[in-house]
Design a protein around this motif. Structure first.
Motif, short mmCIF file in Angstrom:
data_model
loop_
_atom_site.label_atom_id
_atom_site.label_comp_id
_atom_site.label_asym_id
_atom_site.label_seq_id
_atom_site.Cartn_x
_atom_site.Cartn_y
_atom_site.Cartn_z
N VAL A 103 0.85 -1.20 0.00
CA VAL A 103 0.00 0.00 0.00
C VAL A 103 0.89 1.24 0.00
O VAL A 103 0.68 2.17 -0.79
N ARG A 104 1.89 1.27 0.85
CA ARG A 104 2.80 2.42 0.92
C ARG A 104 3.49 2.65 -0.44
O ARG A 104 3.55 3.76 -0.94
N ASN A 105 4.00 1.58 -1.03
CA ASN A 105 4.72 1.71 -2.30
C ASN A 105 3.81 2.16 -3.44
O ASN A 105 4.23 2.95 -4.29
N ILE A 106 2.59 1.65 -3.48
CA ILE A 106 1.64 2.10 -4.51
C ILE A 106 1.33 3.58 -4.32
O ILE A 106 1.28 4.34 -5.29
N MET A 107 1.14 4.00 -3.08
CA MET A 107 0.85 5.40 -2.81
C MET A 107 2.02 6.28 -3.21
O MET A 107 1.84 7.32 -3.87
N ILE A 108 3.24 5.89 -2.85
CA ILE A 108 4.43 6.67 -3.21
C ILE A 108 4.57 6.75 -4.73
O ILE A 108 4.78 7.83 -5.29
N ALA A 109 4.46 5.62 -5.40
CA ALA A 109 4.59 5.60 -6.86
C ALA A 109 3.54 6.49 -7.51
O ALA A 109 3.85 7.26 -8.43
N SER A 110 2.31 6.42 -7.03
CA SER A 110 1.23 7.22 -7.61
C SER A 110 1.47 8.71 -7.42
O SER A 110 1.25 9.51 -8.34
N VAL A 111 1.95 9.11 -6.25
CA VAL A 111 2.22 10.53 -5.99
C VAL A 111 3.40 11.01 -6.83
O VAL A 111 3.34 12.08 -7.45
N VAL A 112 4.47 10.22 -6.89
CA VAL A 112 5.64 10.61 -7.68
C VAL A 112 5.26 10.74 -9.16
O VAL A 112 5.65 11.70 -9.83
N ILE A 113 4.50 9.80 -9.66
CA ILE A 113 4.08 9.85 -11.07
C ILE A 113 3.15 11.03 -11.31
O ILE A 113 3.25 11.71 -12.33
N TRP A 114 2.25 11.32 -10.37
CA TRP A 114 1.36 12.47 -10.53
C TRP A 114 2.17 13.76 -10.58
O TRP A 114 1.90 14.64 -11.42
N ILE A 115 3.19 13.88 -9.74
CA ILE A 115 4.06 15.07 -9.78
C ILE A 115 4.78 15.14 -11.12
O ILE A 115 4.87 16.21 -11.73
N ALA A 116 5.29 14.01 -11.58
CA ALA A 116 5.98 13.97 -12.88
C ALA A 116 5.03 14.39 -14.00
O ALA A 116 5.45 15.07 -14.96
N TRP A 156 1.15 -2.65 -22.35
CA TRP A 156 1.61 -2.19 -21.05
C TRP A 156 0.65 -1.18 -20.43
O TRP A 156 0.58 -1.03 -19.22
N GLN A 157 -0.13 -0.50 -21.28
CA GLN A 157 -1.05 0.52 -20.78
C GLN A 157 -2.12 -0.06 -19.85
O GLN A 157 -2.69 0.66 -19.05
N LEU A 158 -2.37 -1.37 -19.94
CA LEU A 158 -3.34 -2.01 -19.04
C LEU A 158 -2.87 -1.97 -17.59
O LEU A 158 -3.69 -2.10 -16.67
N VAL A 159 -1.59 -1.79 -17.36
CA VAL A 159 -1.05 -1.66 -16.00
C VAL A 159 -0.71 -0.20 -15.69
O VAL A 159 -1.06 0.31 -14.63
N THR A 160 -0.05 0.48 -16.63
CA THR A 160 0.47 1.81 -16.32
C THR A 160 -0.62 2.87 -16.12
O THR A 160 -0.40 3.83 -15.38
N TYR A 161 -1.79 2.69 -16.73
CA TYR A 161 -2.85 3.70 -16.59
C TYR A 161 -3.28 3.88 -15.14
O TYR A 161 -3.75 4.95 -14.75
N MET A 162 -3.08 2.84 -14.32
CA MET A 162 -3.52 2.89 -12.92
C MET A 162 -2.72 3.87 -12.08
O MET A 162 -3.14 4.26 -11.00
N PHE A 163 -1.54 4.26 -12.57
CA PHE A 163 -0.67 5.14 -11.79
C PHE A 163 -0.75 6.59 -12.24
O PHE A 163 -0.08 7.45 -11.68
N ASN A 175 -8.50 8.37 -4.52
CA ASN A 175 -8.07 6.99 -4.75
C ASN A 175 -7.08 6.54 -3.69
O ASN A 175 -7.19 5.43 -3.15
N MET A 176 -6.11 7.37 -3.36
CA MET A 176 -5.09 6.99 -2.36
C MET A 176 -5.69 6.97 -0.95
O MET A 176 -5.29 6.15 -0.13
N PHE A 177 -6.65 7.82 -0.69
CA PHE A 177 -7.32 7.80 0.61
C PHE A 177 -8.04 6.46 0.81
O PHE A 177 -7.92 5.83 1.87
N ALA A 178 -8.76 6.00 -0.20
CA ALA A 178 -9.45 4.71 -0.11
C ALA A 178 -8.45 3.57 0.01
O ALA A 178 -8.66 2.63 0.78
N LEU A 179 -7.35 3.65 -0.74
CA LEU A 179 -6.31 2.62 -0.62
C LEU A 179 -5.73 2.60 0.78
O LEU A 179 -5.54 1.54 1.38
N TRP A 180 -5.46 3.77 1.33
CA TRP A 180 -4.94 3.89 2.69
C TRP A 180 -5.92 3.33 3.72
O TRP A 180 -5.53 2.60 4.63
N MET A 181 -7.21 3.65 3.54
CA MET A 181 -8.21 3.21 4.51
C MET A 181 -8.46 1.70 4.48
O MET A 181 -8.62 1.08 5.53
N PHE A 182 -8.50 1.12 3.30
CA PHE A 182 -8.94 -0.28 3.18
C PHE A 182 -7.86 -1.24 2.71
O PHE A 182 -7.95 -2.43 2.96
#
Length: 166
Positions: A13-26, A52-59, A70-77
């Motif tokens: 969960v932590r790594n998905i959140m970090i990756a998503s935030v870093v990619i959003w900033i990028a 590959w877009q079937l995986v990368t779109y999620m980030f 999205n990250m709030f729900a991931l963090w909560m559950f």
């Protein structure tokens, strides 16, 4: 420090959140480059076999609030589900539900120039798993960020799915 429902934040969960935030900033600094290459696009899948877009779109996320909710729900559950399944199986489940949602979107949008981004399909997978593993767990929500409302997890998940389908 405790996050989510208990037990601390889990590694996936932590790594998905970090990756998503870093990619959003990028995304903020690359104009449309990341979207062109990594967003799920039916035309790119059909014409360029950009599988590959079937995986990368999620980030990728469209706005701060899209990412936040999205990250709030991931963090909560997500932590509870990762502890239940184990980290490796949780990651597989998260990716599988995201890819499944992406395939559904491809079918629904085939032949269109649409661009699909966000972790929502994987997040709905996490919510469904939470509702199945902990159906009677009582969750307190703040309706309009003011009024506390309590409901069972299975009810909350059903409401979220209903809203999504509408």
């Amino acid at each position: 420090m405790q996050f989510g429902f208990g037990g601390g934040m889990t590694p996936i969960v932590r790594n998905i959140m970090i990756a998503s935030v870093v990619i959003w900033i990028a995304q903020r600094f690359t104009d449309s480059f990341l979207l062109d290459l990594f967003a799920l696009q039916p035309d790119a899948i059909k014409n360029d076999f950009a599988i590959w877009q079937l995986v990368t779109y999620m980030f990728l996320h469209g706005s701060f609030f899209h990412l936040f909710w999205n990250m709030f729900a991931l963090w909560m559950f997500g932590g509870e589900i990762e502890r239940q399944l184990g980290s490796s199986k949780f990651l597989q489940y998260y990716i599988l539900t995201g890819v499944g949602g992406g395939l559904f979107q491809l079918i629904a949008n085939w032949g269109t120039p649409s661009i699909i981004i966000g972790a929502s399909a994987a997040i709905y997978g996490v919510l469904i798993a939470f509702g199945l593993f902990f159906p009677n767990r009582v969750i307190t929500l703040l309706l309009f960020f003011i009024l506390p409302v309590q409901m069972k997890a299975k009810t909350l998940v059903a409401i979220y799915i209903g809203i999504s389908l509408v």
